[in-house]
Design a protein around this motif. Structure first.
Motif, PDB file in Angstrom:
ATOM      1  N   LEU A  58      -4.798 -39.266 -19.897  1.00 14.86           N
ATOM      2  CA  LEU A  58      -3.497 -39.914 -19.959  1.00 14.86           C
ATOM      3  C   LEU A  58      -3.335 -40.590 -21.311  1.00 14.86           C
ATOM      4  N   ALA A  59      -2.203 -40.352 -21.946  1.00 17.07           N
ATOM      5  CA  ALA A  59      -1.878 -41.050 -23.188  1.00 17.07           C
ATOM      6  C   ALA A  59      -0.538 -41.740 -23.021  1.00 17.07           C
ATOM      7  N   LEU A  60      -0.476 -42.999 -23.388  1.00 12.89           N
ATOM      8  CA  LEU A  60       0.793 -43.722 -23.417  1.00 12.89           C
ATOM      9  C   LEU A  60       1.149 -43.997 -24.863  1.00 12.89           C
ATOM     10  N   LEU A  61       2.389 -43.753 -25.203  1.00 11.60           N
ATOM     11  CA  LEU A  61       2.879 -43.943 -26.565  1.00 11.60           C
ATOM     12  C   LEU A  61       3.934 -45.035 -26.574  1.00 11.60           C
ATOM     13  N   SER A  62       3.775 -45.988 -27.462  1.00  8.65           N
ATOM     14  CA  SER A  62       4.743 -47.061 -27.614  1.00  8.65           C
ATOM     15  C   SER A  62       5.535 -46.851 -28.896  1.00  8.65           C
ATOM     16  N   CYS A  63       6.847 -46.802 -28.756  1.00  6.76           N
ATOM     17  CA  CYS A  63       7.722 -46.716 -29.924  1.00  6.76           C
ATOM     18  C   CYS A  63       8.114 -48.141 -30.299  1.00  6.76           C
ATOM     19  N   LYS A  64       7.400 -48.721 -31.248  1.00  6.62           N
ATOM     20  CA  LYS A  64       7.612 -50.118 -31.585  1.00  6.62           C
ATOM     21  C   LYS A  64       8.991 -50.350 -32.194  1.00  6.62           C
ATOM     22  N   ASP A  65       9.536 -49.321 -32.830  1.00  2.75           N
ATOM     23  CA  ASP A  65      10.858 -49.463 -33.445  1.00  2.75           C
ATOM     24  C   ASP A  65      11.955 -49.606 -32.391  1.00  2.75           C
ATOM     25  N   TYR A  66      11.720 -49.083 -31.198  1.00  7.04           N
ATOM     26  CA  TYR A  66      12.748 -49.118 -30.163  1.00  7.04           C
ATOM     27  C   TYR A  66      13.115 -50.554 -29.820  1.00  7.04           C
ATOM     28  N   ARG A 148      -2.322 -45.354 -26.629  1.00  5.66           N
ATOM     29  CA  ARG A 148      -3.510 -45.740 -25.873  1.00  5.66           C
ATOM     30  C   ARG A 148      -3.871 -44.559 -24.984  1.00  5.66           C
ATOM     31  N   LYS A 149      -5.153 -44.242 -24.915  1.00  6.65           N
ATOM     32  CA  LYS A 149      -5.612 -43.075 -24.146  1.00  6.65           C
ATOM     33  C   LYS A 149      -6.636 -43.501 -23.102  1.00  6.65           C
ATOM     34  N   ALA A 150      -6.644 -42.767 -21.989  1.00  5.93           N
ATOM     35  CA  ALA A 150      -7.605 -43.057 -20.925  1.00  5.93           C
ATOM     36  C   ALA A 150      -7.896 -41.789 -20.140  1.00  5.93           C
ATOM     37  N   ALA A 151      -9.154 -41.641 -19.731  1.00  4.20           N
ATOM     38  CA  ALA A 151      -9.544 -40.511 -18.883  1.00  4.20           C
ATOM     39  C   ALA A 151      -9.312 -40.889 -17.431  1.00  4.20           C
ATOM     40  N   PHE A 152      -8.757 -39.963 -16.660  1.00  2.33           N
ATOM     41  CA  PHE A 152      -8.493 -40.222 -15.248  1.00  2.33           C
ATOM     42  C   PHE A 152      -9.604 -39.645 -14.388  1.00  2.33           C
ATOM     43  N   ASP A 153     -10.250 -40.526 -13.620  1.00  3.08           N
ATOM     44  CA  ASP A 153     -11.290 -40.147 -12.672  1.00  3.08           C
ATOM     45  C   ASP A 153     -10.859 -40.679 -11.310  1.00  3.08           C
ATOM     46  N   PRO A 154     -10.383 -39.812 -10.407  1.00  2.00           N
ATOM     47  CA  PRO A 154      -9.885 -40.285  -9.112  1.00  2.00           C
ATOM     48  C   PRO A 154     -10.930 -40.996  -8.273  1.00  2.00           C
ATOM     49  N   GLY A 155     -12.199 -40.800  -8.589  1.00  2.00           N
ATOM     50  CA  GLY A 155     -13.243 -41.501  -7.862  1.00  2.00           C
ATOM     51  C   GLY A 155     -13.374 -42.954  -8.275  1.00  2.00           C
TER      52      GLY A 155
END
Length: 201
Positions: A58-66, A148-155
């Protein structure tokens, strides 16, 4: 509320569960809501896709200019966000999901078909490309995109929890904040001047 259930305790429980299920089914359409500005899938659909895939990045991107632009020119802020979404969509293969988790944060979901190093490299390349100049009317903008990035582990966690945790990671900057001196006391003028100075850096 207001429903009356009769009969034995077991029967009343069954009636209550049936009524609850009816209410839930009547609101399932909310899961299909798209963001009003970008038309992207919302957080609920992102979480459903993550649960369906079972693993991924999962990657979340923030548009700081917005947020900066919203302070003095909301229509320009929306046009910029749409342009950024169009750029990302053009770079993503069909197997990826692009979503919007709140007003200024976009999400890219890369499923288990890509190993984490490959997924991270793909995200880094997208973020780098998004820094290219955007021209809106007479204004030129160099978008500032933070990821920001994160690996998803359902466990270990749920999709919704991982989305929230990744969002909260934006509160901890990865580089030193630069504070710009702005003379005006008017908040809209402050935002406009700060944005212009940062664009000139």
């Amino acid at each position: 509320s207001g429903a009356r259930f009769t009969g034995s305790l077991l029967r009343r429980c069954a009636q209550a569960v049936e009524a609850l299920l009816e209410r839930l089914s009547s609101q399932v359409h909310r899961l299909d809501l798209t963001h009003s500005v970008t038309g992207l899938p919302t957080r609920e659909r992102l979480a459903a896709r993550m649960a369906e895939d079972g693993a991924g990045t999962l990657a979340l991107l923030s548009c700081k200019d917005y947020d900066r632009l919203c302070a003095f020119d909301p229509p320009l802020a929306e046009r910029l966000l749409i342009r950024i979404v169009e750029r990302i969509a053009a770079m993503l293969p069909p197997s990826r999901l692009l979503a919007q988790v709140d007003r200024s944060h976009l999400a890219i979901w890369i499923g288990p078909d890509a190993e984490p190093p490959k997924a991270q490299a793909e995200i880094d390349a997208i973020v780098y490309a998004l820094g290219d100049r955007v021209v809106e009317g007479e204004r030129e903008i160099l978008p500032e995109i933070v990821a920001r990035k994160a690996a998803f582990d359902p466990g270990r966690t749920s999709p919704q929890a991982l989305i929230s945790q990744t969002l909260s990671a934006f509160a901890v900057p990865t580089v030193s904040d630069t504070r710009t001196h702005v003379a005006s006391l008017d908040l809209a003028v402050q935002a406009r001047e700060r944005f212009q100075v940062e664009q000139d850096l």
